[in-house]
Structures are given as structure tokens and as C-alpha cells.
Design a protein around this motif. Sequence first.
Motif, PDB file in Angstrom:
ATOM      1  N   ILE A  96       0.799  -1.130  -0.132  1.00  0.00           N
ATOM      2  CA  ILE A  96      -0.110   0.120  -0.337  1.00  0.00           C
ATOM      3  C   ILE A  96       0.904   1.222  -0.230  1.00  0.00           C
ATOM      4  O   ILE A  96       0.263   2.240  -0.183  1.00  0.00           O
ATOM      5  N   PHE A  97       2.107   1.060   0.214  1.00  0.00           N
ATOM      6  CA  PHE A  97       2.937   2.155   0.300  1.00  0.00           C
ATOM      7  C   PHE A  97       3.988   2.273  -0.983  1.00  0.00           C
ATOM      8  O   PHE A  97       4.601   1.177  -1.187  1.00  0.00           O
ATOM      9  N   LYS A  98       4.238   3.381  -1.604  1.00  0.00           N
ATOM     10  CA  LYS A  98       5.120   3.317  -2.811  1.00  0.00           C
ATOM     11  C   LYS A  98       6.770   3.518  -2.108  1.00  0.00           C
ATOM     12  O   LYS A  98       7.553   3.105  -2.657  1.00  0.00           O
ATOM     13  N   GLU A  99       6.559   4.262  -1.057  1.00  0.00           N
ATOM     14  CA  GLU A  99       8.045   4.590  -0.453  1.00  0.00           C
ATOM     15  C   GLU A  99       7.870   4.568   1.104  1.00  0.00           C
ATOM     16  O   GLU A  99       6.758   4.931   1.604  1.00  0.00           O
ATOM     17  N   VAL A 100       8.715   4.100   1.949  1.00  0.00           N
ATOM     18  CA  VAL A 100       8.836   4.321   3.331  1.00  0.00           C
ATOM     19  C   VAL A 100      10.456   4.387   3.747  1.00  0.00           C
ATOM     20  O   VAL A 100      11.346   3.937   3.351  1.00  0.00           O
ATOM     21  N   GLU A 101      10.235   5.704   4.567  1.00  0.00           N
ATOM     22  CA  GLU A 101      11.621   6.109   4.907  1.00  0.00           C
ATOM     23  C   GLU A 101      11.605   6.144   6.506  1.00  0.00           C
ATOM     24  O   GLU A 101      10.612   6.421   7.088  1.00  0.00           O
ATOM     25  N   VAL A 102      12.907   5.971   6.930  1.00  0.00           N
ATOM     26  CA  VAL A 102      12.852   5.889   8.512  1.00  0.00           C
ATOM     27  C   VAL A 102      13.894   6.863   8.941  1.00  0.00           C
ATOM     28  O   VAL A 102      14.800   7.061   8.390  1.00  0.00           O
ATOM     29  N   LEU A 103      13.425   7.662   9.921  1.00  0.00           N
ATOM     30  CA  LEU A 103      14.261   8.901  10.488  1.00  0.00           C
ATOM     31  C   LEU A 103      14.425   8.565  12.308  1.00  0.00           C
ATOM     32  O   LEU A 103      13.190   8.200  12.688  1.00  0.00           O
ATOM     33  N   ILE A 104      15.574   8.564  12.814  1.00  0.00           N
ATOM     34  CA  ILE A 104      15.744   8.092  14.381  1.00  0.00           C
ATOM     35  C   ILE A 104      16.313   9.613  14.733  1.00  0.00           C
ATOM     36  O   ILE A 104      17.486   9.853  14.423  1.00  0.00           O
ATOM     37  N   ASP A 105      15.577  10.035  15.907  1.00  0.00           N
ATOM     38  CA  ASP A 105      16.100  11.187  16.505  1.00  0.00           C
ATOM     39  C   ASP A 105      16.072  11.059  18.010  1.00  0.00           C
ATOM     40  O   ASP A 105      15.380  10.273  18.563  1.00  0.00           O
ATOM     41  N   THR A 106      16.609  12.002  18.772  1.00  0.00           N
ATOM     42  CA  THR A 106      16.566  12.151  20.116  1.00  0.00           C
ATOM     43  C   THR A 106      15.094  12.872  20.581  1.00  0.00           C
ATOM     44  O   THR A 106      14.465  13.541  19.673  1.00  0.00           O
ATOM     45  N   SER A 107      14.339  12.139  21.687  1.00  0.00           N
ATOM     46  CA  SER A 107      13.518  12.577  21.889  1.00  0.00           C
ATOM     47  C   SER A 107      13.291  14.150  22.328  1.00  0.00           C
ATOM     48  O   SER A 107      14.212  14.682  23.031  1.00  0.00           O
ATOM     49  N   GLU A 108      12.389  14.886  22.104  1.00  0.00           N
ATOM     50  CA  GLU A 108      12.099  16.207  22.430  1.00  0.00           C
ATOM     51  C   GLU A 108      11.021  16.469  23.167  1.00  0.00           C
ATOM     52  O   GLU A 108       9.771  15.707  23.052  1.00  0.00           O
ATOM     53  N   GLY A 109      10.778  17.791  23.963  1.00  0.00           N
ATOM     54  CA  GLY A 109       9.588  17.918  24.629  1.00  0.00           C
ATOM     55  C   GLY A 109       9.652  17.598  26.108  1.00  0.00           C
ATOM     56  O   GLY A 109      10.835  17.250  26.825  1.00  0.00           O
ATOM     57  N   SER A 110       8.427  18.019  26.948  1.00  0.00           N
ATOM     58  CA  SER A 110       8.722  17.912  28.425  1.00  0.00           C
ATOM     59  C   SER A 110       8.713  16.496  28.857  1.00  0.00           C
ATOM     60  O   SER A 110       9.393  16.549  29.992  1.00  0.00           O
ATOM     61  N   ASP A 111       8.330  15.448  28.153  1.00  0.00           N
ATOM     62  CA  ASP A 111       8.421  14.109  28.766  1.00  0.00           C
ATOM     63  C   ASP A 111       9.593  13.614  28.172  1.00  0.00           C
ATOM     64  O   ASP A 111       9.679  12.214  28.335  1.00  0.00           O
ATOM     65  N   ALA A 112      10.622  14.282  27.291  1.00  0.00           N
ATOM     66  CA  ALA A 112      11.551  13.544  26.882  1.00  0.00           C
ATOM     67  C   ALA A 112      12.534  13.118  28.203  1.00  0.00           C
ATOM     68  O   ALA A 112      12.811  13.615  29.012  1.00  0.00           O
ATOM     69  N   LEU A 113      13.241  11.829  27.934  1.00  0.00           N
ATOM     70  CA  LEU A 113      13.940  11.268  28.737  1.00  0.00           C
ATOM     71  C   LEU A 113      15.541  11.373  28.058  1.00  0.00           C
ATOM     72  O   LEU A 113      15.611  11.726  27.029  1.00  0.00           O
ATOM     73  N   PRO A 114      16.406  11.265  28.996  1.00  0.00           N
ATOM     74  CA  PRO A 114      17.749  11.656  28.621  1.00  0.00           C
ATOM     75  C   PRO A 114      18.447  10.459  27.412  1.00  0.00           C
ATOM     76  O   PRO A 114      19.039  10.913  26.608  1.00  0.00           O
ATOM     77  N   ASN A 115      17.741   9.493  27.452  1.00  0.00           N
ATOM     78  CA  ASN A 115      18.239   8.193  26.714  1.00  0.00           C
ATOM     79  C   ASN A 115      16.980   7.900  25.774  1.00  0.00           C
ATOM     80  O   ASN A 115      16.835   6.947  25.235  1.00  0.00           O
ATOM     81  N   GLY A 116      15.797   8.798  25.540  1.00  0.00           N
ATOM     82  CA  GLY A 116      14.945   8.678  24.861  1.00  0.00           C
ATOM     83  C   GLY A 116      15.142   8.844  23.378  1.00  0.00           C
ATOM     84  O   GLY A 116      15.730   9.718  22.889  1.00  0.00           O
ATOM     85  N   LEU A 117      14.452   7.881  22.379  1.00  0.00           N
ATOM     86  CA  LEU A 117      14.530   8.002  21.207  1.00  0.00           C
ATOM     87  C   LEU A 117      13.041   8.358  20.467  1.00  0.00           C
ATOM     88  O   LEU A 117      12.290   7.754  21.056  1.00  0.00           O
ATOM     89  N   ASP A 118      12.796   9.032  19.536  1.00  0.00           N
ATOM     90  CA  ASP A 118      11.786   8.986  18.251  1.00  0.00           C
ATOM     91  C   ASP A 118      11.965   8.373  17.270  1.00  0.00           C
ATOM     92  O   ASP A 118      13.106   8.743  16.592  1.00  0.00           O
TER      93      ASP A 118
END
Length: 470
Positions: A96-118
Motif C-alpha cells: 500500500i506504500f510506494k516509499e517508506v523512509e525511517v528517521l531516528i532522533d532524540t526525543s524532545e519535549g517536556s516528557d523526553a528522557l535523557p536516553n529517549g529516542l523518537d
Amino acid sequence: MGTVHAKSLDPLPMHGRDLGVNPDDLVETPEVEQEAKQEILENKDVVVQHVNIQGLGRTKEDLLGYEISDVFHARNLIEVMKKAHVARQRLLRLGIFKEVEVLIDTSEGSDALPNGLDVTFEVTEIKRLTGSYNTMVGNNEGNMVLGLKLPNMLGRAEKLTFQFSYGTKETSYGLSFFKPQPGSFERNLTLNLYKVTGQFSWSSLKETDRGLSAELNFPVGGTNQTLKWEGVWRELGCLARSTSFAVREESGHSLKSALSHTMSVDSRNSAILPSRGAFFRLSQELAGYTGGDVRFLKEDVELQVNRRLFWDSVVSASLWAGMLYPLGGKASCIADRFYLGGPTSIRGFGMYNIGPQSEGDYLGGEAYWAGGLHLYTPLPFRPGKGGFGDLFRTHFFLNAGNLCNLNYGDCPRTHLQRLAECIRWSYGAGIVLRLGNIARLELNYCVPMGVQSGDRICDGVQFGAGIRFL
């Protein structure tokens, strides 16, 4: 953990098509500073806090939750990359998808953990209506196929397909609906409505089928299982004015309603020209107990074993066998019987030109077996090694088999004796060309042996094309 931005780390690429790189291959880096950094990333525990999917239109989010849920279980960056790659492949598999790309970054926001990833999946959906044009190769036949598809019709990977096929022996068109089970793409349901018209010159027979079917596919252990119901209105007719009386007797209309089950196990590295692995398929078909005027029980089995030898050569052994049991005191129909012979089964004989026949028209048989032993080697002197030349193989073969009708009042030992009588066999050598994972071509010099009265042979050079070979 500091700042971790996977898309900015040179030794750990993680964007779009680069995701196909195996993270295990990224451990070796020449610089000590990069090694230390990567060791920290590998050993440091992380928490995947959010997984986002961007670009959704008509796709339902609950469908995708099953495909990406494993990403939350990752405990370090390398695991995150591996599980994200698997999730990307699962999303693409949905069709159902023509393309799928993946991005990994550090978590941001008030609930972000020091070792959290999005983790973010950026998707591009396939258009609502797509068309296709392609050619297909069957067993010594070719087809031109035109298709229209409505992918992701209801938002959960459903697919509605209309297909028209025009071939050298068969013309068909049909409408099919495909529905997978969310979270288990291998479990799916397919509904078909179709019309098929075929010409079978070896029997001077023309057949038109109009039918519908429902097919359920699901895995059990390491096997693939298929349950199918099919209801078909069949019309048989003569292909030529010279058609034999035995075939003319079979002409007319019949209604077939059948339940079938197929179990298969496939560990081959290629379905077209494997170099290792095995394949096993067992199928049963029971007709007449859900309606219709055709009644029989049909059993069919296929086995293939492949093993790589020295000098890049491969030995392959195959066995086919089947029996048809007419039920209700009726004789079997010519359209339900087995046929044998030709470049895709027992080489050196004409296409389906073995067994019972009447005035040159082959009637098929209610029982058969066929075996083959093959040796595939590289071309002499290895021309084109590492490139186009690797698509070719030298082929040495020995085939044998038999096709006949049985008296089911006899004991099984008598049946085996009948199948062991008048064995047709052949041997020869030739060249095989693999056309990707689509089909294969064979050009062989054949020497038929054990020829019986009524058999048609192809003594000498024989050409074959198809996807299923003995």
C-alpha cells in the motif's frame, strides 16, 4: 546520553533506502574515535518513546500498529535500527506504500528522557487506481496480462483487482478481492470471479470455465496451508472437426463444486533454479459433496531436493505423483485427469503425449508418477563469470514416469504393478537460462526410451519454457 541523531552519524546511516545496510557490518571502522563512539551507542540503553507515521491518507492507523510495535522493544541504538528496518520491510510488504523512509532522533519535549529516542516513518501511499501491463510465462506458453488495481481499498491493505490475460493457449479475465489479517499478512482471504477459455491441442479439446472461488491462506508451524472452495460451470467442446469420438463423448456442460486443501514447505533459495533446499507440496481435492454433478477425490504430491556439489555444480532430484478416484459410480472427466510428457515433465516426449489416447487425441490418466535426476554445472570455461554468464547452466538429466488408468476394484499392490509397467524414460543434456525469478528456458538434446504404442516423441533438440519443471 548527550545528543544522538542517527541520521547524522557517518558510521550508522539510517535514512530511506540506506536502511537496507546491515548494521552488523558497521562495527569495523578504521578510526579509534569512531570505534569508541559506536561502542558507547551499542552498549548504552535507550528507550523508544514515540513512533510516528507521517504521510497517511486513507490508511487506517490500527493496521500499522501491528507492523511497527516491535520497535518499542529495542534496548539500544543498534536494536532500534534493526527493528526499524524489519518494520519498514513489513510496511512495504503490505503493498500500500510506494516509499517508506525511517528517521531516528532524540526525543524532545517536556516528557523526553535523557536516553529517549523518537522513530519516524515517512510513507508515500500508492495511488487509488493503478494499472499494469506485463507478460507471463507458463508451462510452454506465454500470456499478455493487463490489469487494474484498487490497492488499500478500505484502508486496511485490501485490494480489488481486475485482470485480463491473452495467451497462446488460454484467454481469461477475472475480478478478485484480497483481504489480509491485520498483524499477520500471511493469513489472508481471496475471493475470485472469473471466466477462462482454453484450447488443449493434445486432446483436440476446448474448455470454457465460468466460476467463483474463496481461498484462505494461513501458516501452521513451518508450513503454508491453503483451504479453497470452487464452484465452476464447465463447457467442453471439440477443437477440430477431426476430434475423436472419445473426446466428443466428453463434450457438454457440467457443474463442479469442490473443496481442496494444499500444504507446502519450501526451503529453496530460488523457485526457478534452486541451488540448495527442498520443496514439498501435498494437495487433496474433493468434488461433489457441496453440490454439482462431478464427483471425485484427487490426490497430488510433489517433492524436490537440491544440493550444491563441488565446482559450483548442483544435483537435483524431483518426484511427482497423483491419483484420481471417481466417486458415485461415474467415470472421471477428461478435464480432471492427469497429463504427462513434454519439455517440463518427461523430456523427449511431446507435450502431454503419453498415456491413453484415441485416434491421436490424448485422454489423460487417473494415476501417474514421474521422477527426475538433474545435474547443473557452470558453462565450460565460465564465460561471463560474475555477470550475464551466471544466468546459464549446463544441464544433464534422467527422467522417468508413467501414466495410466486403474481398476479401483483391485488391491493397491496391483495398482503399483500397473504403474511400474511400461515405464517411459529419457536422458539427455542441454543448456538452461534463468530469467530472473520469473521463468526459465531450456534447450535440450533428448533421447526418449521406453516408448509405448501411441506415444509421440521429440527425438533430438527440444525447447521448453516455464516456471515448474520436473
